[in-house]
Design an enzyme around this catalytic site. Structure first.
Site, PDB file in Angstrom:
ATOM      1  N   GLU A 157       0.801  -1.228   0.000  1.00 42.83           N
ATOM      2  CA  GLU A 157       0.000   0.000   0.000  1.00 42.83           C
ATOM      3  C   GLU A 157       0.837   1.284   0.000  1.00 42.83           C
ATOM      4  O   GLU A 157       0.641   2.159   0.861  1.00 42.83           O
ATOM      5  CB  GLU A 157      -0.987  -0.034   1.184  1.00 42.83           C
ATOM      6  CG  GLU A 157      -1.881  -1.270   1.133  1.00 42.83           C
ATOM      7  CD  GLU A 157      -2.774  -1.453   2.361  1.00 42.83           C
ATOM      8  OE1 GLU A 157      -2.711  -0.620   3.280  1.00 42.83           O
ATOM      9  OE2 GLU A 157      -3.516  -2.447   2.391  1.00 42.83           O
ATOM     10  N   ASN A 198       2.195  -4.591  -3.437  1.00 41.57           N
ATOM     11  CA  ASN A 198       0.792  -4.964  -3.263  1.00 41.57           C
ATOM     12  C   ASN A 198      -0.009  -3.720  -2.882  1.00 41.57           C
ATOM     13  O   ASN A 198       0.430  -2.938  -2.037  1.00 41.57           O
ATOM     14  CB  ASN A 198       0.744  -6.002  -2.118  1.00 41.57           C
ATOM     15  CG  ASN A 198      -0.579  -6.681  -1.933  1.00 41.57           C
ATOM     16  OD1 ASN A 198      -1.173  -7.159  -2.883  1.00 41.57           O
ATOM     17  ND2 ASN A 198      -1.039  -6.756  -0.683  1.00 41.57           N
ATOM     18  N   HIS A 234     -10.219  -5.857  -2.671  1.00 41.94           N
ATOM     19  CA  HIS A 234     -11.288  -5.747  -1.667  1.00 41.94           C
ATOM     20  C   HIS A 234     -12.422  -4.981  -2.338  1.00 41.94           C
ATOM     21  O   HIS A 234     -12.414  -3.752  -2.397  1.00 41.94           O
ATOM     22  CB  HIS A 234     -10.788  -5.002  -0.430  1.00 41.94           C
ATOM     23  CG  HIS A 234      -9.742  -5.769   0.327  1.00 41.94           C
ATOM     24  ND1 HIS A 234     -10.024  -6.951   0.977  1.00 41.94           N
ATOM     25  CD2 HIS A 234      -8.429  -5.541   0.537  1.00 41.94           C
ATOM     26  CE1 HIS A 234      -8.925  -7.416   1.549  1.00 41.94           C
ATOM     27  NE2 HIS A 234      -7.949  -6.580   1.290  1.00 41.94           N
ATOM     28  N   GLU A 262      -6.046 -10.441  -2.296  1.00 40.58           N
ATOM     29  CA  GLU A 262      -6.886 -10.326  -1.094  1.00 40.58           C
ATOM     30  C   GLU A 262      -8.365 -10.244  -1.455  1.00 40.58           C
ATOM     31  O   GLU A 262      -9.128  -9.460  -0.871  1.00 40.58           O
ATOM     32  CB  GLU A 262      -6.473  -9.091  -0.277  1.00 40.58           C
ATOM     33  CG  GLU A 262      -4.999  -9.079   0.100  1.00 40.58           C
ATOM     34  CD  GLU A 262      -4.589  -7.916   1.002  1.00 40.58           C
ATOM     35  OE1 GLU A 262      -5.459  -7.262   1.597  1.00 40.58           O
ATOM     36  OE2 GLU A 262      -3.367  -7.670   1.097  1.00 40.58           O
ATOM     37  N   ASP A 264     -12.120 -10.176  -1.795  1.00 45.97           N
ATOM     38  CA  ASP A 264     -13.409 -10.368  -1.131  1.00 45.97           C
ATOM     39  C   ASP A 264     -14.397  -9.369  -1.725  1.00 45.97           C
ATOM     40  O   ASP A 264     -14.001  -8.396  -2.359  1.00 45.97           O
ATOM     41  CB  ASP A 264     -13.333 -10.299   0.406  1.00 45.97           C
ATOM     42  CG  ASP A 264     -12.655  -9.063   0.970  1.00 45.97           C
ATOM     43  OD1 ASP A 264     -12.648  -8.008   0.301  1.00 45.97           O
ATOM     44  OD2 ASP A 264     -12.134  -9.141   2.109  1.00 45.97           O
TER      45      ASP A 264
HETATM   46  O1  G3I Z   1      -4.914  -9.726  18.115  1.00 47.12           O
HETATM   47  C1  G3I Z   1      -5.797  -8.759  18.707  1.00 47.12           C
HETATM   48  C2  G3I Z   1      -6.563  -9.349  19.864  1.00 47.12           C
HETATM   49  O2  G3I Z   1      -5.672  -9.714  20.883  1.00 47.12           O
HETATM   50  C3  G3I Z   1      -7.601  -8.344  20.338  1.00 47.12           C
HETATM   51  O3  G3I Z   1      -8.403  -8.940  21.311  1.00 47.12           O
HETATM   52  C4  G3I Z   1      -8.484  -7.882  19.202  1.00 47.12           C
HETATM   53  C5  G3I Z   1      -9.462  -6.795  19.629  1.00 47.12           C
HETATM   54  O4  G3I Z   1      -9.801  -5.948  18.569  1.00 47.12           O
HETATM   55  O5  G3I Z   1      -7.683  -7.355  18.172  1.00 47.12           O
HETATM   56  C6  G3I Z   1      -6.783  -8.301  17.649  1.00 47.12           C
HETATM   57  O6  G3I Z   1      -6.032  -7.693  16.623  1.00 47.12           O
HETATM   58  C7  G3I Z   1      -6.734  -7.504  15.410  1.00 47.12           C
HETATM   59  C8  G3I Z   1      -5.954  -8.201  14.303  1.00 47.12           C
HETATM   60  O7  G3I Z   1      -6.545  -7.936  13.075  1.00 47.12           O
HETATM   61  C9  G3I Z   1      -5.920  -9.717  14.511  1.00 47.12           C
HETATM   62  O8  G3I Z   1      -7.214 -10.249  14.491  1.00 47.12           O
HETATM   63  C10 G3I Z   1      -6.801  -5.999  15.130  1.00 47.12           C
HETATM   64  O9  G3I Z   1      -7.643  -5.385  16.077  1.00 47.12           O
HETATM   65  C11 G3I Z   1      -7.348  -5.766  13.753  1.00 47.12           C
HETATM   66  O10 G3I Z   1      -7.263  -4.394  13.433  1.00 47.12           O
HETATM   67  C12 G3I Z   1      -6.538  -6.554  12.750  1.00 47.12           C
HETATM   68  O11 G3I Z   1      -7.131  -6.356  11.482  1.00 47.12           O
HETATM   69  C13 G3I Z   1      -6.352  -6.778  10.390  1.00 47.12           C
HETATM   70  C14 G3I Z   1      -6.163  -5.616   9.441  1.00 47.12           C
HETATM   71  O12 G3I Z   1      -5.429  -6.057   8.320  1.00 47.12           O
HETATM   72  C15 G3I Z   1      -5.427  -4.437  10.035  1.00 47.12           C
HETATM   73  O13 G3I Z   1      -5.369  -3.418   9.087  1.00 47.12           O
HETATM   74  C16 G3I Z   1      -7.090  -7.881   9.695  1.00 47.12           C
HETATM   75  O14 G3I Z   1      -7.196  -9.036  10.530  1.00 47.12           O
HETATM   76  C17 G3I Z   1      -6.375  -8.238   8.413  1.00 47.12           C
HETATM   77  O15 G3I Z   1      -7.173  -9.147   7.673  1.00 47.12           O
HETATM   78  C18 G3I Z   1      -6.159  -6.972   7.598  1.00 47.12           C
HETATM   79  O16 G3I Z   1      -5.520  -7.290   6.408  1.00 47.12           O
HETATM   80  C19 G3I Z   1      -5.226  -6.208   5.537  1.00 47.12           C
HETATM   81  C20 G3I Z   1      -3.996  -6.608   4.753  1.00 47.12           C
HETATM   82  O17 G3I Z   1      -2.947  -6.912   5.625  1.00 47.12           O
HETATM   83  C21 G3I Z   1      -3.579  -5.514   3.807  1.00 47.12           C
HETATM   84  N1  G3I Z   1      -4.673  -5.118   2.955  1.00 47.12           N
HETATM   85  C22 G3I Z   1      -5.904  -4.790   3.630  1.00 47.12           C
HETATM   86  C23 G3I Z   1      -6.345  -5.917   4.545  1.00 47.12           C
HETATM   87  C24 G3I Z   1      -7.669  -5.604   5.205  1.00 47.12           C
HETATM   88  O18 G3I Z   1      -7.569  -4.523   6.095  1.00 47.12           O
END
Ligand code: G3I
Length: 447
Positions: A157, A198, A234, A262, A264
């Site tokens: 990004e 990416n 996305h 990615e 969806d």
């Molecule tokens: O691990 C913590 C957990 O301990 C806590 O209880 C919980 C409460 O919110 O949060 C958990 O962390 C989360 C993490 O995912 C793991 O599940 C974060 O809050 C959450 O913000 C994070 O989101 C990720 C996101 O990237 C962050 O921007 C998504 O899972 C992940 O799928 C997403 O992936 C990104 C790609 O890397 C790049 N492109 C966009 C894509 C979607 O945003």
């Protein structure tokens, strides 16, 4: 009535405390997606969460996909939460699972503005320090998995929507050259890995994708190791860019590979038959665009099940963005992917009814359960739901259905007033039963 094509009985799909189970009238295409993709010379992948790779989730991830991308496990904030202290647990787990299932791994991601550790983002660094931190990070992570990662999303990004560089820690501290440096360092650490840039909203021809195109062109002219571009994809329901294939082709013509990294397709909830049909068309057209271009090598979905998707948490009111529903039943979108990969589905793609069994409360000798029969794209005028209890459970009472139990076999038919299940609607009936020892969830058959 068939069970999901995971190679295991449906009961094996239930994990942890989740007691909902779907017995879909539709079933997955006879040939797994990974085999269909291989026949087209493509790889089909999914983002995964390491801790989920057991039970039904693991069965589907292993059986249907030929590539895994850690959704979060390889990000800097995950692997080095404290400076100098590393946690590779989840990343190692995913790599081991992939190797055991003969799958590629897409490493994601080395240089990003998000999900970095706070020690890094809160620190004050000179440009030289920042460069050295980044080089060490890339060398350490890529080096650890040398020979085990098919492709790395090295830079994630880097652009704004208008095609200017995003003002990140890296751009501000190191200038635009951080991209070439990161690619060079990654190549030094694993010369065999394919190195990608990416980004999102670069699926169609637009200002952002043109900036990416120009960057890749200039990197190649300068001899910087860049092997591919990742189009995240996305997407929003009904909004696959018309220029997707053309855009993939123009990158391929630069001499680099392209991956849909990615994919969806999110929709306003609740889902209904019309939206799911549109989503099927959207998934199908994205995969078909990749199939049409030789250098488009991989289509990866960002989570294969609605139970493990980033969408609802980020876009409240939106969801249902993946090819499998929350109970791991394949949705029309699954068949869209299969069809674009040359598969034929043995179930009319027009619609299906499913029965979902749930235990709503349980005490030492008894429990209350319910079954919900839901239809999309078709309807029922009467129904019969049956299942077999595997651990001696015994029905004692039922409501909103007439139920009989003979030995372990339970059969419930509609009451006089609830035989109709409309397209997009559902009917629920309930019951009490006794149990002892264990109370495994049965497979419900409709018909
Ligand atoms: O691990 C913590 C957990 O301990 C806590 O209880 C919980 C409460 O919110 O949060 C958990 O962390 C989360 C993490 O995912 C793991 O599940 C974060 O809050 C959450 O913000 C994070 O989101 C990720 C996101 O990237 C962050 O921007 C998504 O899972 C992940 O799928 C997403 O992936 C990104 C790609 O890397 C790049 N492109 C966009 C894509 C979607 O945003």
């Amino acid at each position: 009535m068939r069970s999901l094509r995971t190679g295991l009985p449906l009961a094996a799909l239930v994990t942890g405390a989740a007691l909902l189970l779907s017995a879909p009238a539709a079933h997955a295409a006879d040939t797994p997606l990974r085999d269909l993709a291989a026949a087209k010379g493509k790889v089909v992948g999914t983002a995964v969460t390491g801790s989920e790779l057991t039970g039904g989730y693991g069965d589907i991830a292993g059986a249907q996909f030929s590539s895994l991308t850690p959704g979060n496990a390889m990000k800097w904030g995950t692997v080095e939460p404290t400076q100098g202290s590393f946690d590779w647990t989840e990343a190692d787990q995913i790599v081991a699972f992939a190797q055991a299932h003969n799958q590629q791994v897409r490493g994601h991601t080395l240089v990003w503005h998000s999900q970095n550790p706070s020690w890094l983002t809160n620190g004050t660094w000179t440009s030289a320090q920042l460069g050295s931190l980044l080089q060490n990070h890339i060398s350490t992570e890529v080096g650890r998995y040398k020979g085990e990662i098919a492709a790395w999303d090295v830079v994630n990004e880097p652009f704004n929507e208008d095609g200017t560089y995003r003002s990140t820690l890296w751009y501000t501290g190191l200038g635009a050259n951080y991209i070439a440096q990161a690619l060079t360092w990654a190549h030094a650490a694993d010369p065999a890995a394919k190195l990608y840039i990416n980004d999102y909203n670069v699926e169609g021809v637009n200002a952002k994708s043109t900036a990416l195109y120009n960057l890749v062109k200039s990197l190649r002219a300068a001899g910087v190791p860049i092997d591919g571009v990742g189009l995240q994809a996305h997407l929003i329901l009904g909004q696959v860019p018309a220029t997707l294939q053309q855009n993939i082709q123009r990158f391929a013509d630069l001499g680099v590979d392209v991956a849909i990294t990615e994919l969806d397709v999110r929709m306003a909830l609740p889902a209904d038959a019309t939206k799911l049909a549109q989503q099927k068309a959207d998934f199908k057209s994205v995969v078909a665009a990749c199939v049409a271009v030789t250098r488009c090598v991989n289509v990866t979905v960002w989570g294969f099940t609605d139970a493990d998707s980033w969408v609802p948490g980020t876009f409240p009111g939106y969801g249902a963005a993946t090819p499998y529903d929350e109970n791991y039943a394949p949705k029309p979108a699954y068949y869209g992917v299969a069809e674009a990969l040359g598969g034929t589905t043995t179930t009319p793609p027009t619609g299906a009814c499913s029965a979902t069994y749930g235990v709503t409360s349980q005490w030492n000798t008894g429990f209350t359960g319910q079954v919900t029969i839901a239809c999309t794209g078709t309807a029922l005028s009467s129904w019969r739901a049956s299942w077999t209890y595997g651990a001696g459970q015994q029905l004692t009472q039922a409501w909103n259905a007439t139920c009989t139990q003979s030995g372990a076999a339970v059969t419930c038919t509609n009451a006089s007033y609830n035989g109709t299940v409309p397209d997009g609607g559902s009917v629920t009936f309930g019951f009490n039963a006794s149990w002892s020892g264990s109370n495994p969830v049965p497979v419900v058959t409709l018909g």
